[in-house]
Enzyme design. Structure first.
Site, short mmCIF file in Angstrom:
data_model
loop_
_atom_site.label_atom_id
_atom_site.label_comp_id
_atom_site.label_asym_id
_atom_site.label_seq_id
_atom_site.Cartn_x
_atom_site.Cartn_y
_atom_site.Cartn_z
N ARG A 100 0.78 -1.23 0.00
CA ARG A 100 0.00 0.00 0.00
C ARG A 100 0.81 1.29 0.00
O ARG A 100 0.29 2.34 -0.30
CB ARG A 100 -0.91 0.00 1.23
CG ARG A 100 -2.12 -0.87 1.03
CD ARG A 100 -3.24 -0.29 1.85
NE ARG A 100 -4.26 -1.29 2.10
CZ ARG A 100 -5.00 -1.31 3.19
NH1 ARG A 100 -4.81 -0.41 4.13
NH2 ARG A 100 -5.93 -2.22 3.33
N TYR A 158 -3.89 -17.70 12.92
CA TYR A 158 -5.03 -17.14 12.17
C TYR A 158 -6.20 -18.13 12.11
O TYR A 158 -7.36 -17.75 12.27
CB TYR A 158 -4.60 -16.75 10.75
CG TYR A 158 -3.74 -15.52 10.70
CD1 TYR A 158 -4.31 -14.25 10.79
CD2 TYR A 158 -2.36 -15.62 10.60
CE1 TYR A 158 -3.52 -13.11 10.75
CE2 TYR A 158 -1.56 -14.48 10.56
CZ TYR A 158 -2.14 -13.23 10.64
OH TYR A 158 -1.36 -12.11 10.61
O1 1CP Z 1 5.85 -7.20 -1.01
C1 1CP Z 1 5.46 -8.22 -0.51
O2 1CP Z 1 6.13 -8.82 0.32
C2 1CP Z 1 4.15 -8.71 -0.97
C3 1CP Z 1 3.83 -10.12 -0.68
C4 1CP Z 1 3.29 -10.36 0.72
C5 1CP Z 1 3.88 -11.17 1.70
C6 1CP Z 1 5.26 -11.82 1.64
C7 1CP Z 1 2.03 -9.95 1.23
C8 1CP Z 1 1.08 -9.08 0.54
N1 1CP Z 1 1.84 -10.56 2.44
C9 1CP Z 1 2.95 -11.29 2.77
C10 1CP Z 1 3.15 -12.13 3.94
C11 1CP Z 1 2.21 -12.02 5.09
N2 1CP Z 1 0.85 -11.88 5.10
C12 1CP Z 1 2.61 -12.17 6.42
C13 1CP Z 1 4.04 -12.43 6.84
C14 1CP Z 1 4.85 -11.20 6.82
C15 1CP Z 1 4.53 -10.22 7.93
O3 1CP Z 1 4.61 -10.61 9.09
O4 1CP Z 1 4.24 -9.07 7.59
C16 1CP Z 1 1.48 -12.04 7.24
C17 1CP Z 1 1.41 -12.12 8.75
C18 1CP Z 1 0.35 -11.87 6.40
C19 1CP Z 1 -1.09 -11.79 6.81
C20 1CP Z 1 -1.78 -10.58 6.31
N3 1CP Z 1 -1.93 -10.28 4.99
C21 1CP Z 1 -2.40 -9.55 7.05
C22 1CP Z 1 -2.58 -9.55 8.54
C23 1CP Z 1 -1.48 -8.91 9.31
C24 1CP Z 1 -1.85 -8.93 10.78
O5 1CP Z 1 -1.52 -7.93 11.43
O6 1CP Z 1 -2.40 -9.92 11.27
C25 1CP Z 1 -2.88 -8.60 6.15
C26 1CP Z 1 -3.59 -7.32 6.46
C27 1CP Z 1 -2.57 -9.06 4.84
C28 1CP Z 1 -2.93 -8.42 3.56
C29 1CP Z 1 -1.80 -8.13 2.65
N4 1CP Z 1 -0.85 -9.03 2.24
C30 1CP Z 1 -0.01 -8.44 1.31
C31 1CP Z 1 -0.47 -7.08 1.15
C32 1CP Z 1 0.11 -6.09 0.19
C33 1CP Z 1 -1.58 -6.91 1.98
C34 1CP Z 1 -2.43 -5.66 2.10
C35 1CP Z 1 -3.61 -5.84 1.25
C36 1CP Z 1 -4.27 -4.54 0.94
O7 1CP Z 1 -4.79 -3.93 1.86
O8 1CP Z 1 -4.26 -4.15 -0.23
#
Ligand code: 1CP
Length: 345
Positions: A29, A151
């Site tokens: 984002r 989760y």
């Molecule tokens: O650039 C990148 O790395 C994009 C690929 C990517 C990866 C490797 C995304 C896209 N998510 C992840 C891994 C991921 N997803 C993790 C492990 C890394 C970390 O700890 O940050 C986790 C915990 C998630 C779970 C997740 N996905 C959440 C929940 C987080 C929480 O606080 O519990 C959320 C909100 C997402 C959505 C997400 N995933 C990725 C993006 C760009 C987004 C945002 C989506 C949006 O709003 O457009």
């Protein structure tokens, strides 16, 4: 030397002229290109569209000129073929309408995941390989069993993990059954990604830090061992257990090639615990990127001066890029790391 060689050489502990650099959550984002994509497609539909995922990450790699791309995907869509009703709310948070709470919930989870159910992830790997320059490394990923379980059991994001911790302590047998299935699913995903062309894989244990070392050993470590054994050393594996440096002595006994380190411990201290025979990735606090460039450079240089010339170091943040991050700060950070030269003396 190109970015792919830098990363692979670091993962094999071979000396490099400078450390490789990429950023967790480097597409997201905080980037205008990503926000534009998301105007027309829901997050889950994006994850299931390999072409668009590939383009999204290729755009981010183009803006940042990092040495590696991680596939654009998420750790949670794998829960859908495991029988969980996953949605992302408009605010971005994941919600699972039918969380895992008891014996009855086991029946709906397949003991072995059919890889065809997550074919879109493997296609994302091959499409991303085509979409990024050949000199960049491509990293596949999956959530670690504990983080996926958190989760699946809580039904979404959590701070205290009450349901998950209660389940594991009250019903260790059911806990093992759930963790075995999540371990299998993560293995199926990572093996398919490797087959599709991932140069390395990273396992995200984002919420491991909610556990103390003894619980980590009892309830998590055995499944991480099984997962790493399933991968069988086909490509280098990076294990990122965030949140609690006190877990490092246990985690370091795992057969991973590299360990991701958050900002809660000085990286040189973390490396002492992990041992010189493994690679280390980290560990700039992502909030540093919200400060001015002088601060960003000072904090980056501190890490580089501590470990930047050691074989096996990969520069990264200690967790994902925050959505409030000015893109130009991330660009400046990458450039700073690339200017660091390992002296040959
Ligand atoms: O650039 C990148 O790395 C994009 C690929 C990517 C990866 C490797 C995304 C896209 N998510 C992840 C891994 C991921 N997803 C993790 C492990 C890394 C970390 O700890 O940050 C986790 C915990 C998630 C779970 C997740 N996905 C959440 C929940 C987080 C929480 O606080 O519990 C959320 C909100 C997402 C959505 C997400 N995933 C990725 C993006 C760009 C987004 C945002 C989506 C949006 O709003 O457009």
């Amino acid at each position: 030397m190109n970015g792919k060689s830098l990363l692979l050489r670091a993962l094999r502990l071979q000396p490099n002229p400078r450390p490789p650099v990429w950023l967790m959550r480097q597409a997201g984002r905080y980037m205008a290109e990503y926000r534009a994509v998301r105007e027309n497609v829901s997050f889950l539909d994006l994850c299931r569209n390999p072409r668009l995922c590939a383009q999204t990450m290729a755009d981010a790699v183009g803006v940042l000129d990092v040495d590696a791309a991680i596939i654009f995907s998420d750790i949670l869509p794998i829960l859908v073929p495991l029988g969980f009703d996953l949605e992302y709310t408009p605010g971005g948070g994941p919600v699972i309408a039918n969380p895992f709470r008891g014996e009855d919930d086991l029946a709906r989870i397949p003991a072995a995941l059919d890889p065809d159910r997550i074919g879109f992830v493997f296609e994302t790997v091959s499409e991303t390989r085509r979409a990024i320059p050949g000199e960049k490394a491509l990293i596949g990923f999956a959530g670690a069993p504990w983080t996926l379980a958190s989760y699946a059991v809580e039904g979404g994001s959590s701070r205290r993990f009450i349901h998950t911790k209660t389940l594991m302590r009250r019903n260790p047998r059911l806990w093992s059954a759930l963790m075995d299935r999540l371990t299998d699913a993560a293995a199926v995903s990572l093996l398919g990604q490797i087959e599709a062309g991932a140069d390395a894989v990273q396992i995200f244990d984002s919420w491991a830090g909610a556990l103390g070392p003894a619980d980590y050993e009892t309830y998590v470590f055995p499944f991480m061992e099984k997962l790493l054994a399933r991968l069988g050393g086909r490509v280098p594996v990076i294990y990122f257990a965030a949140g609690n440096p006190a877990l490092l002595p246990a985690a370091a006994r795992l057969d991973a090639d590299a360990f991701g380190i958050d900002w809660r411990i000085p990286i040189e201290r973390a490396w002492e615990i992990i041992g010189a025979n493994r690679a280390v990735q980290g560990n700039l606090d992502p909030t540093v990127l919200l400060a001015g460039q002088e601060t960003i450079f000072a904090e980056t240089d501190r890490i580089l001066n501590a470990v930047g010339s050691r074989p096996g170091f990969i520069f990264n943040l200690g967790h994902g890029v925050l959505k409030e991050t000015p893109v130009e700060n991330a660009v400046a950070l990458v450039r700073r790391v690339k200017e660091f030269a390992v002296s040959s003396s």
